[in-house]
Scaffold this motif. Structure first.
Motif, short mmCIF file in Angstrom:
data_model
loop_
_atom_site.label_atom_id
_atom_site.label_comp_id
_atom_site.label_asym_id
_atom_site.label_seq_id
_atom_site.Cartn_x
_atom_site.Cartn_y
_atom_site.Cartn_z
N SER A 137 0.81 -1.24 0.00
CA SER A 137 0.00 0.00 0.00
C SER A 137 0.83 1.27 0.00
O SER A 137 0.27 2.37 0.08
CB SER A 137 -0.92 0.01 1.23
N ASN A 138 2.16 1.16 -0.09
CA ASN A 138 2.98 2.36 0.05
C ASN A 138 2.67 3.42 -1.00
O ASN A 138 2.62 4.62 -0.69
CB ASN A 138 4.46 1.99 -0.01
N ALA A 139 2.45 3.02 -2.24
CA ALA A 139 2.16 4.00 -3.28
C ALA A 139 0.84 4.72 -3.00
O ALA A 139 0.72 5.94 -3.22
CB ALA A 139 2.11 3.32 -4.65
N ASP A 140 -0.15 3.99 -2.49
CA ASP A 140 -1.44 4.60 -2.16
C ASP A 140 -1.30 5.56 -0.98
O ASP A 140 -1.87 6.65 -0.98
CB ASP A 140 -2.47 3.52 -1.84
N LYS A 141 -0.53 5.16 0.04
CA LYS A 141 -0.30 6.05 1.18
C LYS A 141 0.42 7.31 0.74
O LYS A 141 0.06 8.41 1.16
CB LYS A 141 0.50 5.32 2.27
#
Length: 467
Positions: free
Chosen positions: A186-190
């Motif tokens: 989820s890093n890109a979304d965060k």
């Protein structure tokens, strides 16, 4: 931002008497968030909070979910039955929605005013792990930044007099096969959401949910007044378990949280006021209790602190911190009281934890803890960390002052104190009285701290010495 929500934020920031929210009736001397109460007796304020935040009352009307088509066989989808029972209870003027013994499969549950969701002993609500069961998106927060995202498993927005009670179990059914696996993907979304917050993108345009991997909280009353969460057991949460957001007059009492997934904080009051967390047991994959107030630019935009928080008679086992403030604390935290708590586990990192940095900003002030018993922690007993996450070098140095601890005993810890400010931003006011840090193996770290008071403070059987 709609007019009602703007008014609520203003009332929360400036004092509940502006609107008479929740019938709290805060006296003028206590309504001002910049007033810490009589310095000679700060615990008088804690006693006031304890007396004002009480169990809620509901009409003696009962709506059994089986009357609306629910089947407790663990396989039948009861989402519509929960929705219809709650709507009928609300339309009748309020009461209790009863969940009897059985296993009740469901998606998101949305509470309405004057409704108590009563989960009886022997009942287990098994929440779907299908993300589509939590759509359409709702206004929520992800790690302190506002967004429209998957609905929390139990959610309420702009409601009053709501409760989740009983002796039953709420099971999020999260595991490494579903929600928890999103942690690593989820890093890109965060990053996208944080960038939106930093750029001031209107919240209505921050649409996540389907196609994104930002996990929902378990129970989130958002912009609510008069909330009770009591008696229930929470297991296997996707993320934060109990997350009162922009809410006031919240009682969390007698609950058990046993959930060891990533970011599985036990209770996270955020930008909320008049909150009591009492007689609860936390065994978690992250902080047991973490008091928050928004993250970075978005937290400063909303600008609502967490105020008048009382934690008492609780037990903490596994977790990153027993009682924590931060790291999402850009709106500030004031008047936090902790008393009569027990903390112990080889998997508990820190007992009293304060985490922030120069990207967060905000403030922590008027923190009081007493009568704390700690068996063992793997790190420091008391930790104030200005280098969490982004660390230093940004434009929003935090302000931390007035940390007061008395009557604390520790059997063993790696370190008694790990307290460090910045060279250009000192912590002000660390006052310890009658504290025994027990057996430690590393010398204390206290750097860039002004106004340190140690009265009857020992470690390894000797008076604590600071270099």
């Amino acid at each position: 931002m709609d007019t009602t929500r703007r008014t609520f934020l203003r009332a929360t920031a400036l004092g509940a008497t502006a609107l008479g929210l929740g019938g709290v009736g805060v006296p003028a001397a206590l309504a001002d968030p910049e007033s810490g109460g009589p310095e000679s007796n700060p615990w008088a304020r804690a006693n006031y909070i304890s007396a004002k935040v009480r169990r809620l009352h509901f009409p003696d009307r009962w709506f059994d979910v089986t009357e609306f088509g629910a089947v407790g066989d663990g396989g039948t989808d009861c989402t519509a039955a929960f929705r219809d029972a709650i709507a009928a209870c609300n339309a009748a003027g309020g009461g209790h929605v009863r969940v009897p013994s059985g296993v009740w499969a469901t998606g998101a549950i949305h509470l309405l005013s004057n409704v108590d969701l009563h989960v009886t002993e022997g009942a287990r609500i098994a929440f779907s792990t299908d993300p589509s069961a939590y759509l359409p998106t709702v206004l929520t927060r992800f790690e302190g930044t506002e967004a429209y995202n998957y609905s929390p498993l139990i959610y309420a927005y702009r409601q009053h007099n709501i409760a989740v009670t009983g002796g039953g179990v709420l099971d999020g059914q999260a595991s490494d096969a579903n929600w928890w696996a999103w942690k690593s993907t989820s890093n890109a979304d965060k990053d996208r959401l944080i960038a939106m917050g930093d750029a001031g993108v209107p919240v209505e345009q921050r649409q996540f949910g389907g196609g994104y991997r930002l996990r929902p909280s378990f129970i989130e009353p958002h912009t609510c007044t008069d909330v009770e969460i009591s008696g229930i057991t929470i297991v296997n949460s996707p993320m934060w378990e109990v997350h009162p957001t922009l809410s006031q007059n919240v009682l969390v009492e007698g609950i058990t949280v046993n959930s060891h997934g990533p970011n599985n904080d036990g209770c996270d009051p955020e930008c909320s006021r008049m909150v009591v967390i009492r007689d609860c047991t936390f065994d978690t994959g992250d902080d047991c209790i973490a008091i928050k107030s928004g993250k970075n630019a978005d937290g400063r935009r909303v600008g609502v602190p967490s105020l008048d928080i009382l934690v008492e008679d609780c037990r903490m086992a596994d977790g990153h911190g027993g009682v924590t403030i931060g790291s999402e604390m850009s709106g500030g935290a004031r008047n936090v009281f902790v008393r009569n708590c027990e903390m112990s586990s080889p998997n508990l990192n820190i007992a009293l934890r304060f985490k922030t940095n120069s990207a967060r900003g905000g403030y922590i002030t008027n923190f009081h803890a007493k009568d704390i018993t700690v068996g063992e922690v793997s790190g420091a007993a008391i930790d104030v960390n200005f280098y969490y996450g982004e660390g230093d070098g940004y434009d929003f140095n935090p302000k931390v002052s007035g940390i007061n601890v008395e009557n604390m005993t520790v059997r063993s810890a790696k370190q008694s104190l790990n307290v460090s400010g910045y060279p250009d931003d000192h912590i002000v006011g660390l006052h310890l009285r009658n504290v025994d840090f027990g057996t430690t193996t590393k010398a204390p770290t206290v750097a860039y701290v002004d106004d340190v008071t140690l009265v009857d403070v020992t470690e390894n059987g000797r008076p604590l010495q600071l270099s």
